[in-house]
Design a protein around this motif. Structure first.
Motif, PDB file in Angstrom:
ATOM      1  N   LEU A 129       5.398  -1.658  -9.978  1.00 37.11           N
ATOM      2  CA  LEU A 129       5.278  -0.597  -8.976  1.00 37.11           C
ATOM      3  C   LEU A 129       5.806   0.744  -9.479  1.00 37.11           C
ATOM      4  O   LEU A 129       5.363   1.801  -9.016  1.00 37.11           O
ATOM      5  CB  LEU A 129       6.027  -1.002  -7.700  1.00 37.11           C
ATOM      6  CG  LEU A 129       5.560  -2.307  -7.045  1.00 37.11           C
ATOM      7  CD1 LEU A 129       6.398  -2.613  -5.811  1.00 37.11           C
ATOM      8  CD2 LEU A 129       4.080  -2.244  -6.685  1.00 37.11           C
ATOM      9  N   LEU A 130       6.752   0.708 -10.401  1.00 36.85           N
ATOM     10  CA  LEU A 130       7.260   1.914 -11.046  1.00 36.85           C
ATOM     11  C   LEU A 130       6.972   1.851 -12.536  1.00 36.85           C
ATOM     12  O   LEU A 130       6.876   0.763 -13.119  1.00 36.85           O
ATOM     13  CB  LEU A 130       8.771   2.056 -10.836  1.00 36.85           C
ATOM     14  CG  LEU A 130       9.280   2.459  -9.454  1.00 36.85           C
ATOM     15  CD1 LEU A 130      10.802   2.591  -9.473  1.00 36.85           C
ATOM     16  CD2 LEU A 130       8.647   3.750  -8.968  1.00 36.85           C
ATOM     17  N   LEU A 131       6.855   3.020 -13.140  1.00 40.51           N
ATOM     18  CA  LEU A 131       6.649   3.098 -14.584  1.00 40.51           C
ATOM     19  C   LEU A 131       8.001   3.144 -15.290  1.00 40.51           C
ATOM     20  O   LEU A 131       8.946   3.770 -14.814  1.00 40.51           O
ATOM     21  CB  LEU A 131       5.847   4.346 -14.934  1.00 40.51           C
ATOM     22  CG  LEU A 131       4.395   4.346 -14.447  1.00 40.51           C
ATOM     23  CD1 LEU A 131       3.825   5.764 -14.496  1.00 40.51           C
ATOM     24  CD2 LEU A 131       3.542   3.406 -15.274  1.00 40.51           C
ATOM     25  N   ASP A 165      -1.716   2.985 -14.733  1.00 41.83           N
ATOM     26  CA  ASP A 165      -2.202   1.731 -14.150  1.00 41.83           C
ATOM     27  C   ASP A 165      -2.354   0.733 -15.292  1.00 41.83           C
ATOM     28  O   ASP A 165      -3.456   0.479 -15.758  1.00 41.83           O
ATOM     29  CB  ASP A 165      -3.538   1.973 -13.450  1.00 41.83           C
ATOM     30  CG  ASP A 165      -3.958   0.785 -12.597  1.00 41.83           C
ATOM     31  OD1 ASP A 165      -3.122  -0.122 -12.399  1.00 41.83           O
ATOM     32  OD2 ASP A 165      -5.115   0.760 -12.139  1.00 41.83           O
ATOM     33  N   PRO A 166      -1.231   0.186 -15.787  1.00 38.55           N
ATOM     34  CA  PRO A 166      -1.246  -0.608 -17.016  1.00 38.55           C
ATOM     35  C   PRO A 166      -2.164  -1.812 -16.975  1.00 38.55           C
ATOM     36  O   PRO A 166      -2.508  -2.373 -18.013  1.00 38.55           O
ATOM     37  CB  PRO A 166       0.222  -1.062 -17.158  1.00 38.55           C
ATOM     38  CG  PRO A 166       1.002  -0.069 -16.359  1.00 38.55           C
ATOM     39  CD  PRO A 166       0.110   0.307 -15.226  1.00 38.55           C
ATOM     40  N   ARG A 188       5.569   6.503 -10.156  1.00 37.98           N
ATOM     41  CA  ARG A 188       4.988   5.254  -9.666  1.00 37.98           C
ATOM     42  C   ARG A 188       3.727   4.902 -10.434  1.00 37.98           C
ATOM     43  O   ARG A 188       3.035   5.769 -10.953  1.00 37.98           O
ATOM     44  CB  ARG A 188       4.617   5.373  -8.180  1.00 37.98           C
ATOM     45  CG  ARG A 188       5.789   5.441  -7.234  1.00 37.98           C
ATOM     46  CD  ARG A 188       5.317   5.331  -5.789  1.00 37.98           C
ATOM     47  NE  ARG A 188       4.406   6.392  -5.410  1.00 37.98           N
ATOM     48  CZ  ARG A 188       4.794   7.544  -4.865  1.00 37.98           C
ATOM     49  NH1 ARG A 188       6.072   7.790  -4.683  1.00 37.98           N
ATOM     50  NH2 ARG A 188       3.905   8.453  -4.537  1.00 37.98           N
ATOM     51  N   THR A 189       3.413   3.630 -10.460  1.00 32.23           N
ATOM     52  CA  THR A 189       2.105   3.199 -10.936  1.00 32.23           C
ATOM     53  C   THR A 189       1.097   3.421  -9.814  1.00 32.23           C
ATOM     54  O   THR A 189       1.464   3.675  -8.660  1.00 32.23           O
ATOM     55  CB  THR A 189       2.112   1.714 -11.311  1.00 32.23           C
ATOM     56  OG1 THR A 189       2.367   0.930 -10.123  1.00 32.23           O
ATOM     57  CG2 THR A 189       3.186   1.411 -12.347  1.00 32.23           C
ATOM     58  N   ARG A 190      -0.151   3.293 -10.129  1.00 32.29           N
ATOM     59  CA  ARG A 190      -1.168   3.432  -9.095  1.00 32.29           C
ATOM     60  C   ARG A 190      -1.051   2.289  -8.089  1.00 32.29           C
ATOM     61  O   ARG A 190      -1.353   2.461  -6.905  1.00 32.29           O
ATOM     62  CB  ARG A 190      -2.554   3.484  -9.733  1.00 32.29           C
ATOM     63  CG  ARG A 190      -2.715   4.679 -10.671  1.00 32.29           C
ATOM     64  CD  ARG A 190      -4.111   4.784 -11.237  1.00 32.29           C
ATOM     65  NE  ARG A 190      -5.058   5.218 -10.215  1.00 32.29           N
ATOM     66  CZ  ARG A 190      -6.374   5.262 -10.389  1.00 32.29           C
ATOM     67  NH1 ARG A 190      -6.897   4.858 -11.536  1.00 32.29           N
ATOM     68  NH2 ARG A 190      -7.175   5.674  -9.439  1.00 32.29           N
TER      69      ARG A 190
END
Length: 293
Positions: A141-143, A41-42, A203-205
């Protein structure tokens, strides 16, 4: 507190060391899970996009390249743009102006009969899929591969704990002390370290939250509701597959799913990791790991 007997390894009796080692391992594990979640969750300032009209992006976010192709094929099949037989796809029409790059690429690639399993490896389709990937990464939305690499490196924390335990184990063996319980503890720590080093969420959170919200809002497309694609239309068919996996096709149009040679798996739950071919939920069509430990 038990006193160390003469000859105890490192001057610490086995019970005391195991207790301290367990506390250390649990503490490092909790810290590593929190660190991995923070990296997933950057915290970048992104406007959360509306993916309702981007069915293939939704599918890619949920299940990666395979599910995105499945979503595109579902929409194209409802529109009468492709025919399928025993997993072989043939274009039967030209995509309209509302088609996206992936659907146009699939139509081009299937001008002659093409096995569905090969589609993701064909250059036009691969280029379109790479474009979706870059877009979802840019939207938070994606890492990215770099972010996932940093998440995997957190596994070195547990690796260090495993290394410390291994030193104690070797010292205990050298001192002819019982080490059975330490072996068990060390194995658990080593497995956790290996999992963290090898796995990272895709995915990111934020991406997880977007999918969860869309599933709640579009529950009418879920497999258990057996939605009628003839009534809802091609866009709904693609969104149903994108959000709920290929089980959405088996529930609503088994003839289409059979023609596409999709593997039928029971259930439509969601999994955060691993690759499960053409199943429901997050594991559909090749999974994208969710965030978390």
């Amino acid at each position: 507190m038990a006193l160390a007997a003469a000859g105890d390894t490192w001057g610490i009796d086995g019970t005391t060391f195991l207790l301290g080692y367990g506390v250390l391992a649990v503490g490092v594990f909790i810290a590593s899970v929190r660190a991995r979640r923070a990296l997933a969750d950057p915290g970048q300032k992104h406007v959360v996009p509306d993916l309702t009209g981007r069915h293939n992006d939704v599918a890619y976010l949920n299940g990666g390249a395979d599910l995105a192709v499945c979503s595109a094929l579902a929409r194209m099949r409802v529109q009468g743009l492709v025919a399928a037989h025993k997993g072989t796809i043939t274009a039967t029409g030209r995509p309209g102006p509302d088609s996206d790059e992936l659907e146009r690429a699939i139509a081009f690639a299937t001008a002659s009969p093409t096995p569905r399993a090969r589609l993701t490896w064909l250059r036009p389709v691969r280029t379109a899929l790479d474009g979706i990937d870059r877009r979802l990464v840019a939207e938070g939305l994606l890492l990215s591969p770099e972010q996932r690499h940093r998440i995997r490196l957190v596994g070195l924390w547990m690796t260090a704990v495993a290394g410390f335990g291994l030193l104690r184990l070797l010292a205990g063996i050298a001192d002819a002390r019982p080490v059975g319980f330490l072996v068990v503890a060390l194995l658990i720590v080593a497995v956790v370290a290996a999992v963290q080093l090898l796995q990272a969420p895709r995915r990111t959170r934020t991406g997880d939250r977007v999918l969860a919200t869309m599933r709640e809002q579009l529950d009418r497309y879920a497999p258990h509701n057996r939605p009628d694609w003839a009534l809802y239309g091609a866009q709904a068919a693609a969104l149903g597959v994108g959000l709920f996996g290929a089980q959405a096709l088996w529930a609503s149009d088994p003839a289409m799913a059979d023609a596409l040679a999709l593997q039928r798996l029971s259930g439509s739950g969601s999994s955060g990791s691993g690759d499960s071919s053409w199943s429901g939920g997050d594991s559909g069509c090749g999974s994208s790991s969710g965030c978390g430990g």
